[in-house]
Design an enzyme around this catalytic site. Structure first.
Site, mmCIF file in Angstrom:
data_model
loop_
_atom_site.group_PDB
_atom_site.id
_atom_site.type_symbol
_atom_site.label_atom_id
_atom_site.label_comp_id
_atom_site.label_asym_id
_atom_site.label_seq_id
_atom_site.Cartn_x
_atom_site.Cartn_y
_atom_site.Cartn_z
ATOM 1 N N ASP A 204 0.817 -1.214 0.000
ATOM 2 C CA ASP A 204 0.000 0.000 0.000
ATOM 3 C C ASP A 204 0.848 1.260 0.000
ATOM 4 O O ASP A 204 0.314 2.359 -0.135
ATOM 5 C CB ASP A 204 -0.943 -0.011 1.216
ATOM 6 C CG ASP A 204 -2.121 0.938 1.049
ATOM 7 O OD1 ASP A 204 -2.562 1.145 -0.098
ATOM 8 O OD2 ASP A 204 -2.606 1.486 2.055
ATOM 9 N N SER A 228 -7.158 5.282 -0.272
ATOM 10 C CA SER A 228 -7.370 4.062 -1.062
ATOM 11 C C SER A 228 -8.860 3.749 -1.143
ATOM 12 O O SER A 228 -9.594 3.907 -0.160
ATOM 13 C CB SER A 228 -6.639 2.885 -0.416
ATOM 14 O OG SER A 228 -5.258 3.145 -0.309
ATOM 15 N N GLN A 278 -4.646 -1.006 -7.668
ATOM 16 C CA GLN A 278 -5.337 -0.166 -6.691
ATOM 17 C C GLN A 278 -5.982 1.021 -7.384
ATOM 18 O O GLN A 278 -5.424 1.588 -8.327
ATOM 19 C CB GLN A 278 -4.376 0.359 -5.619
ATOM 20 C CG GLN A 278 -5.076 1.162 -4.518
ATOM 21 C CD GLN A 278 -4.107 1.810 -3.553
ATOM 22 O OE1 GLN A 278 -3.682 2.928 -3.740
ATOM 23 N NE2 GLN A 278 -3.769 1.066 -2.488
#
Length: 286
Positions: A204, A228, A278
């Site tokens: 991440d 996110s 993502q």
């Protein structure tokens, strides 16, 4: 967190039922629960409910609400299916009874089959690169805000070595490509399930930044909120997170206040060990 052992302790959830777990929070300096933490903890919870001979090959997650750092997170695992080769789990993370995150993961027994992969990009090796904090020093005068933010948020538990110079990458508009060498800051011995959890946490970092690269001048001039929205990981092959891994990222699209990025993670020998995707929010604040 000061060590990889601190992170492992954070990921080791307390079991309060057959399929229910509780996790504590990394006190992220930006004031919300870190997405990588919830990705890793949810995968830990799912792993506790599958047979030892099945290993995660993919996970797909949605971030629903920003997590409150002061409230422990409850993870509820639903057994969707147990088959001979595959097992499927759904995990919902909750605070105050409300879902803040959900994730689906699939696990498979080891099987023989055909094998191919894309090639690792030809980039500078980590031995010849400065780490993020060393590169950051030349940004203090160019962009004091970004300098202070990265200093505050840079995790001590990982080594990051950017291939592209941070002073140019983060201050000028450029193509949506980003390459980052990364590894745990200290050697560890860990099972493959734990390696997966640590990689989920690490994955991440930096990926949403990639979607901002063609717009750095505009986004730096305006106050921008980043978060996110969803995150997916496919685990292809075994690896060691204490060895250098190359996270090669690109962003095919940004629109409607969202940026989409993809990542391929290779080991030093050029083996593709995981793929990541993502989408994140990049919203200009009024």
């Amino acid at each position: 967190m000061n060590s990889i052992e601190d992170l492992i302790e954070l990921l080791s959830l307390e079991r309060i039922g057959d399929t229910t777990f509780i996790g504590q929070n990394y006190q992220a300096p930006w004031g919300r629960v870190f997405g990588g933490q919830v990705l890793a903890q949810s995968l830990h919870a799912a792993y506790q409910t599958v047979p030892d001979n099945k290993i995660a090959h993919s996970m797909h997650a949605y971030f629903i609400l920003g997590g409150d750092l002061s409230i422990p997170i409850t993870y509820e695992v639903e057994n969707i299916r147990d088959g001979g080769s595959f097992a499927t789990r759904r995990v919902v993370a909750k605070q105050n009874g409300k879902a803040i995150f959900n994730m689906a993961a699939s696990f498979q027994v080891k099987e023989e089959g055909v094998d191919h992969q894309i090639s690792i990009p030809n980039v500078i090796t980590p031995k010849k690169l400065l780490n993020s904090l060393d590169q950051l020093e030349e940004m203090e005068q160019i962009d004091p805000y970004t300098y202070k933010f990265i200093q505050l948020t840079h995790p001590k538990i990982f080594d990051f070595k950017p291939v592209e110079r941070l002073s140019a990458l983060l201050t000028k508009n450029g193509p949506p490509f980003n390459h980052m060498w990364m590894r745990s800051a200290t050697p560890i011995t860990a099972s493959l399930p734990l390696q997966h959890q640590l990689l989920a946490y690490m994955s991440d970092y930096n990926i949403l930044t990639t979607a901002s690269l063609p717009h750095r001048e505009q986004l730096r001039a305006d106050k921008t909120f980043y978060a996110s929205i969803d995150h997916a990981i496919w685990f292809h092959r075994d690896f060691n997170i204490a060895d250098w891994l190359l996270y090669t990222m690109d962003s095919p699209s940004a629109s409607n206040a969202r940026g989409f990025s993809r990542g391929s993670i290779f080991n030093r020998q050029g083996t593709l060990i995981a793929s990541v995707a993502q989408e994140g929010l990049m919203r200009k604040m009024k």
